[in-house]
Design a protein around this motif. Structure first.
Motif, PDB file in Angstrom:
ATOM      1  N   LEU C 115       0.857  -1.181   0.000  1.00 28.75           N
ATOM      2  CA  LEU C 115       0.000   0.000   0.000  1.00 28.75           C
ATOM      3  C   LEU C 115       0.895   1.233   0.000  1.00 28.75           C
ATOM      4  O   LEU C 115       2.065   1.159   0.378  1.00 28.75           O
ATOM      5  CB  LEU C 115      -0.843   0.051   1.286  1.00 28.75           C
ATOM      6  CG  LEU C 115      -1.925  -0.992   1.472  1.00 28.75           C
ATOM      7  CD1 LEU C 115      -2.485  -0.888   2.881  1.00 28.75           C
ATOM      8  CD2 LEU C 115      -3.033  -0.795   0.447  1.00 28.75           C
ATOM      9  N   LYS C 151      -1.763  -1.725  -5.722  1.00 28.69           N
ATOM     10  CA  LYS C 151      -2.351  -1.710  -4.393  1.00 28.69           C
ATOM     11  C   LYS C 151      -2.813  -3.124  -4.028  1.00 28.69           C
ATOM     12  O   LYS C 151      -3.569  -3.748  -4.770  1.00 28.69           O
ATOM     13  CB  LYS C 151      -3.545  -0.754  -4.429  1.00 28.69           C
ATOM     14  CG  LYS C 151      -4.132  -0.469  -3.098  1.00 28.69           C
ATOM     15  CD  LYS C 151      -5.253   0.564  -3.226  1.00 28.69           C
ATOM     16  CE  LYS C 151      -5.996   0.642  -1.902  1.00 28.69           C
ATOM     17  NZ  LYS C 151      -7.150   1.513  -1.932  1.00 28.69           N
ATOM     18  N   VAL C 218       0.793   2.804  -5.415  1.00 26.58           N
ATOM     19  CA  VAL C 218       1.772   2.243  -4.484  1.00 26.58           C
ATOM     20  C   VAL C 218       3.062   3.052  -4.596  1.00 26.58           C
ATOM     21  O   VAL C 218       3.254   3.783  -5.560  1.00 26.58           O
ATOM     22  CB  VAL C 218       2.055   0.764  -4.819  1.00 26.58           C
ATOM     23  CG1 VAL C 218       0.900  -0.106  -4.371  1.00 26.58           C
ATOM     24  CG2 VAL C 218       2.328   0.572  -6.297  1.00 26.58           C
TER      25      VAL C 218
END
Ligand SMILES: Cc1cc2nc3c(=O)[nH]c(=O)nc-3n(C[C@H](O)[C@H](O)[C@H](O)COP(=O)(O)OP(=O)(O)OC[C@H]3O[C@@H](n4cnc5c(N)ncnc54)[C@H](O)[C@@H]3O)c2cc1C
Ligand code: FES
Ligand code: FES
Lengths: 779, 158, 283
Positions: C115, C151, C218
């Motif tokens: 993340l 992600k 990300v």
């Protein structure tokens, strides 16, 4: 230095001879914190009987919609689910409201916010209950919604309830503002905005309902006012009050929402579940449920127009306050009253026109929260003062000194300030402690990327309920045969130490040590209804009742002691648990002996103390008069350091002085100054519950930030000023709420001093400061 | 639901429990073991009121699976109530009025205890603030807690 | 839900190949709140906390630094191995969650969570780290940049376990800096984080810049900014103008309720400059 026991007692006796109150003004230890520091099971969720079931909420997914249907079949057949409750399960009235009955417990016919409770699932297992909430099939037909209170005031706005969206319009009218503006040299106008703030008591709302064999119910919960909860549950169940006993468990923080409607909800749902299943039911809100479904601080839009003479004298002040009430009235109809009365700040202004509106929208509802309208009102009023000072090229302190309330001046409602007005002393205290004038001079010549600033703010705060209701209190004292004194009251404790303070007052009057006292849990069966535990009124108002009870008890005990000592009651003194003959300190009889003798001779050592504050008189139409019996005053100075490239800033030092009339327990007062200020720093700097189209996007502590230990000012200097008031016990004024009010304006004004302009909407995030700095070409 | 049998030491005593897979250490401690000093303020790892010691280190029991307790030594405030250093801390919390509503208190005392045990002398204000930074307190503004812990450290380190 | 609780890496790999639907739990600090929130509902869990003896280590060998995937953030914070320029690992740790989170959270979990809020990904990208994955079929090493896909998506086969991250030790002029900016001083989700690694010997000889969001959702490398730094002698802000310009062009920092994209870009620029200047020792 060592003092013999005799000398010590002797000193106490001499004080008692002089009629001094031994424990008033002493920072005694609290008598209610031993179990807390030991981690004992004292909170609601620690007290679950075997077989307790758990409830979870189904909240509305729509901000405004017609409720077409609620399908519960799938949820009911889910493993371990025992019941799914909806409006159809309510035997009494589907109302969960404080003042205006506009809020159903369970949504009925339509939903008005995403905080509306549609159903509750009750299961053996909390996780299964949570899973089953997703199986409740709710059908909505969306309606046009309104989220902006200014929009909501327009005649063609979607209606949240059947009537218009303005729930309450509150006015203050003094003098003639139009003429005042004509007489002014300059007119300053600004608009200020504040945000939704969540109280975040670390223990979220919770209640446990236990069915009794005789068909009655016991409710144990986290709350501020047990009798109100009792009445609310009785209404929902359609049962008489006496069928429902409510006990306040030790409460893990409250701050206002627990005096408003959320405890009604959790208690009523637990009660309905307990009746339906015949088993104990715990309705304990998760943090997320709490942050969506409980009351928050009202966002406000506040417009100020001020007329000022060029020398700085304030001539006229016109203020409009619009509070976003969310979907329901709650105690917010009183919040707007306090906000409107305090809208001009602690200044003597001859011409005033204030209009306050509490308005329905389709946001989640707002209500009672520490400060009760004052944080919004004073933020705007005190920011406006610095704006005026800038226009006049005056120091903001000098502008305030010229206009502020002092003995002999009058408030916006025309109330005359007497000698109990300690505002000048508070201002002096923070100005000298912070070295305000010198720093102000120093900070006026800065360049560079890191700049410091210093700012001031001040307030008056009408004491206790005033226009919010009858200010009365009952306190019971009863003495056990072993001499221990039980103090019982339906005034509740949720962190401040105030109820321990009541015992301190009683101990002082009686002349026995504080550790003889036991605090009974507030219980609707055992204690009189005593109004709400709100408005910081336990010490000032409840203290008078405790004093009354202790004086009654003392009279009886003294009579018994006199008999034992063979003297007349007027010759008996009691100190430190020892009754003695005045002028003859060696002739004594112990408190325990007195109590035993009372028991044996049929003297009842059980009394009820009562106090009712004088009625406040003011005009409903103009607000003129004396809406409060006395006022608390306070001033604060904040010093900040701003990184102008990023807008990030720190509060280096925070000085705060409050006139508390009389500090019954100074350490408790300091605890409120620290704690309230830090909650106010959160409000100023970081806290904001964000709604997007009526949905709360950050209902968790991951994204709703409250200050950590690393976010508090490096130095906080709390100062106590004492100018006794006419109402509170021994001159005490209320103090739990007001400290939250000052950080926002003080910090705002300090930043303005540092960078040359202020941020007029809360919270003052680094990004907003960055934008200002950029506008000013500093970044 | 499948249950997992685990054994561990809790407050110095060998214990066994049958936990369900999604059970949190918090639930096991409160519901099965009766350790009510462990509080749930958020359930998401953000408030710290559920702090316990696992193998002597403060961790958050609300985001730790119960099955990970297997073979571990777990300490809650109940297990420290007789500890002499903890007694000093508790006494200082009372003296400084550092427990207002009390909901954060057990966790504050545990992280404070660890901090004092591990520091060489009396930790500075900054060190204490950092040590307790994972536990939120909504009542005190932290100042009285910091002062109580430093004052406790003065006694303990003597 | 079933839980597999192996005690060794071998056992874990064998269990995993047989139960490829199993979700791995390390410290659980990322996963457990999501399970609790019913966001993920796995049928099977593979708890690798029993492997901490095997997979928790920080070693310097043959010019490489190797960190076992089960190393906790607290272990990194307290490590003696991570000295000199490697102290930057502690700068990340110092602003990582809270002390309690650091005691449980692992570095492996951090990169696998994938993340923009995972702080070590940003630093490790600036160090051009690699990820070691093991399975019953053997071992493979992937550059972190190739491992992080999107992600919550990483380049891991369902039967693989991440066992290590590794990168070249910072010698001959390499140095690295990290900054994380949030809305309070601790326990924060970053608005922006920035890591810069430079080989600087009077001039920038090599540069790697990573931020929490570059182009994707990300963390990623800011290659244009890196390029603009090459060859520069840095004496002050003016020597960084080109790099900042380049950086601005490659950031995709979106707006949300926490901050606007514009502000995030501004923060990224300021902190990028500050780190570089700090690394080369100019005010
Ligand atoms: C309150 C709080 C604060 C936080 N603060 C921060 C912060 O400041 N900075 C930050 O970067 N993060 C933060 N986090 C996020 C989290 O702590 C980190 O992502 C942590 O590093 C995750 O490690 P873990 O061991 O707990 O992972 P887990 O939760 O166990 O796992 C995370 C994910 O990685 C997978 N996984 C874990 N280990 C492996 C492995 N060896 N091989 C393959 N897959 C694996 C899991 O299946 C899961 O999908 C915070 C979390 C919380 C709750
Ligand atoms: S309950 Fe565990 S961190 Fe809040
Ligand atoms: S004392 Fe109430 S949260 Fe700390």
């Amino acid at each position: 230095m060592s003092v013999s026991v005799e000398e010590f007692i002797g000193e106490l006796q001499r004080k008692a001879e002089r009629g001094e109150l031994l424990y008033i003004g002493q920072s005694l230890r609290r008598i209610d914190d031993l179990e807390k520091v030991l981690g004992k099971p004292i909170y609601t969720n620690d007290l679950l009987p075997r077989e307790t079931l758990y409830a979870r909420l189904v909240l509305s997914k729509q901000p405004h919609a017609i409720l077409k249907g609620i399908g519960v079949a799938r949820a009911i057949s889910y493993p371990t689910v025992k019941a799914v409750l909806t409006y159809q399960d309510i035997p009494g009235e589907n109302i969960s409201s404080t003042i205006i009955p506009d809020r159903p417990l369970f949504a009925f016919e339509k939903v008005r916010s995403t905080g509306d409770i549609v159903a509750a699932v009750i299961a053996e297992n909390e996780r299964r209950a949570a899973e089953a909430t997703e199986l409740v099939d709710v059908q909505y037909e969306p309606l046009p919604a309104v989220f902006d209170p200014i929009e909501a005031m327009k005649p063609d706005a979607p209606k949240v309830h059947s009537e218009g969206n303005v729930i309450k319009h509150m006015k203050v009218r003094k003098g003639d503002v139009e003429k005042g503006f004509q007489d002014s040299d300059i007119i300053v106008e600004n608009t200020f905005r504040t945000q939704f703030q969540d109280a975040v008591p670390l223990e979220a709302e919770t209640a446990l309902a236990i069915p009794r064999d005789n068909g009655k119910l016991l409710i144990i919960g986290s709350m501020q006012t047990p009798h109100h909860v009792q009445a609310a549950v009785a209404r929902v169940l359609g049962r008489p009050l006496e069928d429902i006993e409510v006990i306040q468990a030790v409460t893990g923080g409250a701050f206002g929402p627990k005096s408003d409607e959320p405890p009604y909800d959790v208690s009523s749902i637990a009660a309905l579940g307990a009746i339906k299943t015949g088993r104990p039911v715990l309705m304990s809100m998760t943090r997320k449920e709490s942050m969506i479904a409980h009351t928050k601080r009202h966002p406000a839009i506040i417009h100020h127009k001020t007329g000022v003479k060029s020398n700085g004298r304030l001539v006229a002040s016109e203020v409009q306050i619009v509070l976003d009430g969310g979907a329901y009235a709650s105690l917010g109809v009183l919040v707007i009253v306090r906000a409107t009365f305090h809208a001009n700040g602690p200044y003597d202004i001859p011409n005033v026109k204030n209009d306050g509106y509490k308005v329905y929208t389709n946001n989640t509802y707002t209500g009672s929260f520490r400060g009760f309208g004052a944080p919004q009102a004073i933020f705007a009023a005190e920011a406006q003062m610095d704006e005026i000072a800038r226009k006049l090229n005056m120091d903001p302190l000098d502008l305030r000194l010229m206009n502020m309330l002092r003995p002999g001046s009058r408030t916006s409602t025309g109330q005359l300030m007497d000698d109990s007005c300690g505002l000048p002393e508070c201002v002096d205290a923070v100005v000298s402690a912070s070295n305000y004038r010198e720093k102000r001079r120093e900070y006026s010549q800065q360049s560079g990327k890191v700049r410091r600033g210093i700012g001031i703010a001040m307030l008056h705060h009408g004491n206790a309920l005033g226009p919010e209701g009858n200010d009365y209190a009952y306190v019971h004292l009863s003495v056990e045969k072993n001499g221990r004194v039980h103090l019982g009251t339906a005034l509740t404790e949720y962190g401040t130490g105030a109820v321990s303070g009541l015992a301190q007052i009683a101990a002082s009057v009686l002349g026995i040590p504080l550790d003889y006292f036991v605090l009974d849990r507030p219980d609707t069966l055992a204690h009189h209804e005593t109004g709400a535990t709100v408005a910081s009124r336990v010490t000032a108002i409840g203290g008078n009742a405790a004093r009354d009870a202790a004086m009654k008890l003392k009279e009886r005990a003294t009579a018994v002691a006199a008999r034992l000592l063979g003297v007349s009651p007027s010759d008996v003194r009691i100190v430190d648990g020892l009754a003695f003959v005045s002028g003859n300190p060696k002739r004594t009889v112990s408190w325990e002996e007195v109590v035993r003798a009372a028991y044996e001779s049929g003297v009842e050592l059980s009394v009820i103390g009562y106090y009712m504050a004088p009625q406040c008189v003011w005009d409903q139409e103009t607000g003129l008069g004396s809406p409060y019996n006395q006022y608390t005053f306070g001033a604060a100075v904040a010093e900040v350091e701003v990184d102008v490239e990023t807008g990030q800033y720190r509060v280096l030092n925070y000085y705060v002085a409050f006139d508390v009339g009389k500090a019954i327990n100074p350490k408790n007062v300091i605890g409120q100054l620290y704690g309230g200020s830090v909650q106010g720093i959160g409000y100023a700097m970081m806290e904001e519950l964000v709604h997007v189209n009526g949905k709360v996007v950050n209902p968790n502590l991951k994204d709703y930030y409250i200050p950590t230990s690393m976010d508090v000012p490096e130095r906080m200097v709390p100062i106590i000023v004492e100018k006794p008031g006419s109402m509170g016990v021994y001159g005490a004024k209320i103090i739990a709420e007001p400290p939250i009010v000052l950080p926002a304006p003080a910090i705002r004004n300090a930043i303005m001093n540092a960078i040359g302009d202020g941020v007029n909407d809360l919270p003052i995030t680094a990004e907003k400061v960055y934008r200002k700095a950029k506008e000013l070409g500093l970044g | 639901m499948d249950r997992i049998r685990i054994s561990f030491r809790l407050n110095g005593v060998e214990r066994e429990a049958f936990v369900s897979p999604e059970e949190r250490l918090l639930d096991m401690l409160r519901d099965d073991m009766g350790m009510k000093s462990v509080k749930e303020g958020c359930g998401t790892g953000d408030c710290g009121t559920c702090t316990v010691l696992v193998n002597g280190k403060p961790v958050l029991s609300c985001i730790m699976p119960a099955f990970q307790a297997r073979g571990k030594e777990i300490t809650t405030l109940e297990g420290l109530n007789e500890d002499s250093a903890m007694k000093v801390i508790q006494d200082k919390f009372r003296e400084y009025h550092a427990a207002q509503c009390g909901f954060c208190t057990p966790a504050m005392e545990i992280v404070g205890y660890k901090l004092i045990k591990e520091s060489d002398g009396v930790p500075s204000k900054e060190e204490v603030k950092e040590g307790i930074s994972g536990v939120l307190c909504r009542c005190t503004g932290y100042y009285d807690i910091v002062d109580a812990l430093r004052s406790a450290a003065e006694v303990i380190k003597k | 839900m079933e839980v597999l609780m192996p005690n060794t890496l071998d056992e874990a790999l064998r269990a995993l190949v047989k139960n490829q639907d199993a979700v791995i739990v390390a410290g659980g600090t990322d996963l457990w709140p999501r399970i609790r929130d019913l966001e993920v509902r796995p049928e099977r869990l593979l708890d690798i906390s029993g492997l901490s003896g095997e997979l928790s280590y920080i070693r310097k060998e043959g010019g490489k630094v190797r960190i076992g995937s089960m190393t906790t953030i607290a272990e990194i914070y307290e490590s003696r191995e991570l000295d000199g320029p490697l102290e930057v690992f502690k700068d990340v740790a110092a602003k990582f969650g809270s002390p309690q989170i650091r005691n449980a959270a692992t570095i492996g979990g951090n990169i696998c969570a994938s993340l923009s809020s995972e702080d070590y990904i940003t630093l490790l990208l600036a160090l051009d780290a690699s990820v070691v994955l093991k399975s019953v079929y053997g071992e493979r090493t992937l550059r972190l940049e190739d491992f992080i896909v999107d992600k919550r998506t990483v380049n891991r086969k369902p039967y693989e376990i991440v066992t290590e991250v590794q990168f070249n030790d910072m010698t001959d002029g390499w140095r690295a800096g990290f900054e994380k900016i949030g809305r309070r001083n601790t326990l924060i989700i970053n608005l922006v984080n920035v890591a810069v690694a430079l080989r600087y010997n009077g001039r920038v000889e090599e540069a790697r810049v990573a931020l929490n969001r570059v182009n994707r959702k990300v963390p990623g490398r800011a290659r244009a900014a890196e390029k603009a730094l090459l060859g520069k002698e840095i004496r002050g802000d003016s020597d960084l103008e080109e790099a900042v310009e380049a950086l601005r062009g490659e950031l995709s920092l979106t707006s949300d309720f926490r901050a606007s994209g514009e502000y995030r870009v501004a923060l990224a620029e300021v902190y990028f400059k500050r780190i570089v200047k700090r690394l080369v020792g100019v005010a």
